[in-house]
Motif scaffolding. Sequence first.
Motif, PDB file in Angstrom:
ATOM      1  N   ASN A  20       0.820  -1.211   0.000  1.00 44.75           N
ATOM      2  CA  ASN A  20       0.000   0.000   0.000  1.00 44.75           C
ATOM      3  C   ASN A  20       0.859   1.268   0.000  1.00 44.75           C
ATOM      4  OD1 ASN A  20      -2.784   0.994   0.036  1.00 44.75           O
ATOM      5  ND2 ASN A  20      -2.197   1.890   1.999  1.00 44.75           N
ATOM      6  N   ILE A  23       2.128   1.861  -3.569  1.00 46.18           N
ATOM      7  CA  ILE A  23       1.020   2.303  -4.431  1.00 46.18           C
ATOM      8  C   ILE A  23       0.720   3.780  -4.193  1.00 46.18           C
ATOM      9  CG2 ILE A  23      -1.452   2.047  -4.870  1.00 46.18           C
ATOM     10  CD1 ILE A  23      -1.029  -0.996  -4.411  1.00 46.18           C
ATOM     11  N   LEU A  29      -3.801   3.802  -7.798  1.00 49.63           N
ATOM     12  CA  LEU A  29      -4.088   2.799  -8.825  1.00 49.63           C
ATOM     13  C   LEU A  29      -4.903   3.366  -9.978  1.00 49.63           C
ATOM     14  CD1 LEU A  29      -5.121  -0.049  -6.377  1.00 49.63           C
ATOM     15  CD2 LEU A  29      -3.013   0.060  -7.695  1.00 49.63           C
ATOM     16  N   SER A  33      -7.164  -1.411 -12.507  1.00 46.04           N
ATOM     17  CA  SER A  33      -6.279  -2.321 -11.761  1.00 46.04           C
ATOM     18  C   SER A  33      -7.062  -3.449 -11.111  1.00 46.04           C
ATOM     19  CB  SER A  33      -5.482  -1.558 -10.708  1.00 46.04           C
ATOM     20  OG  SER A  33      -6.354  -1.066  -9.719  1.00 46.04           O
ATOM     21  N   THR A  35      -7.468  -4.968  -8.182  1.00 45.44           N
ATOM     22  CA  THR A  35      -7.232  -4.841  -6.744  1.00 45.44           C
ATOM     23  C   THR A  35      -7.559  -6.114  -5.972  1.00 45.44           C
ATOM     24  OG1 THR A  35      -9.439  -3.901  -6.398  1.00 45.44           O
ATOM     25  CG2 THR A  35      -7.622  -2.357  -6.740  1.00 45.44           C
ATOM     26  N   HIS A  36      -8.442  -6.950  -6.509  1.00 46.08           N
ATOM     27  CA  HIS A  36      -8.799  -8.196  -5.821  1.00 46.08           C
ATOM     28  C   HIS A  36      -7.637  -9.192  -5.801  1.00 46.08           C
ATOM     29  CE1 HIS A  36      -9.520  -9.153 -10.055  1.00 46.08           C
ATOM     30  NE2 HIS A  36      -9.416 -10.428  -9.731  1.00 46.08           N
ATOM     31  N   VAL A  38      -4.403  -8.182  -5.256  1.00 43.19           N
ATOM     32  CA  VAL A  38      -3.270  -7.530  -4.598  1.00 43.19           C
ATOM     33  C   VAL A  38      -3.438  -7.592  -3.084  1.00 43.19           C
ATOM     34  CG1 VAL A  38      -2.035  -5.337  -4.327  1.00 43.19           C
ATOM     35  CG2 VAL A  38      -2.982  -5.960  -6.554  1.00 43.19           C
ATOM     36  N   PHE A  40      -2.529  -5.735  -0.163  1.00 44.32           N
ATOM     37  CA  PHE A  40      -2.039  -4.406   0.157  1.00 44.32           C
ATOM     38  C   PHE A  40      -1.165  -4.377   1.408  1.00 44.32           C
ATOM     39  CE2 PHE A  40      -5.711  -3.695  -2.512  1.00 44.32           C
ATOM     40  CZ  PHE A  40      -5.274  -2.697  -3.363  1.00 44.32           C
ATOM     41  N   ILE A  52       1.417  -4.230 -10.659  1.00 43.63           N
ATOM     42  CA  ILE A  52      -0.023  -4.289 -10.418  1.00 43.63           C
ATOM     43  C   ILE A  52      -0.704  -4.626 -11.741  1.00 43.63           C
ATOM     44  CG2 ILE A  52      -2.064  -3.032  -9.654  1.00 43.63           C
ATOM     45  CD1 ILE A  52      -0.041  -3.469  -7.417  1.00 43.63           C
TER      46      ILE A  52
END
Length: 144
Positions: A20, A23, A29, A33, A35-36, A38, A40, A52
């Motif tokens: 995080n 990022i 982001l 992206s 995100t599911h 990654v 964080f 990413i």
Amino acid sequence: MKGAVLKPGVYQLIEPVIVNDVIKAAGGLQSTSATHRVNFAARMTDGQVLYIPNGEEVVPEIFPLPGISNERENGGEKQQSLINLNQATLAELQNLPGIGAKRAADIIATREAKGAFKRIEDLRTVSGIGDKTLAKISELIDVP
């Protein structure tokens, strides 16, 4: 920092650093992206590349997502991905045989208190992990 971020590039941050933090340094982001995919909260190491992915894009093997090791070749056959003890999440550690929520939390607490594991055998310093447990999981973990 590469991939679906607003400002890809090289960032110098003060350790300890988690995904995080990197990022945020890269301006956040992109809306596309994945995100599911990654974690964080995964810890980053000095010199590590964070990539990413966009949507269901396949992450290049040379840039594994933090907390997950690449598949390894062994005699032409692929082995299951190894779990990186220095970046694995609570959930990832619980996928190991004989490691439940309490033991996974103990591994993370030891890692945070004493620093990164240097050898797989360093797991013996975690309360409740002895030779039998280590023998069960040693082929499934890594400490790059």
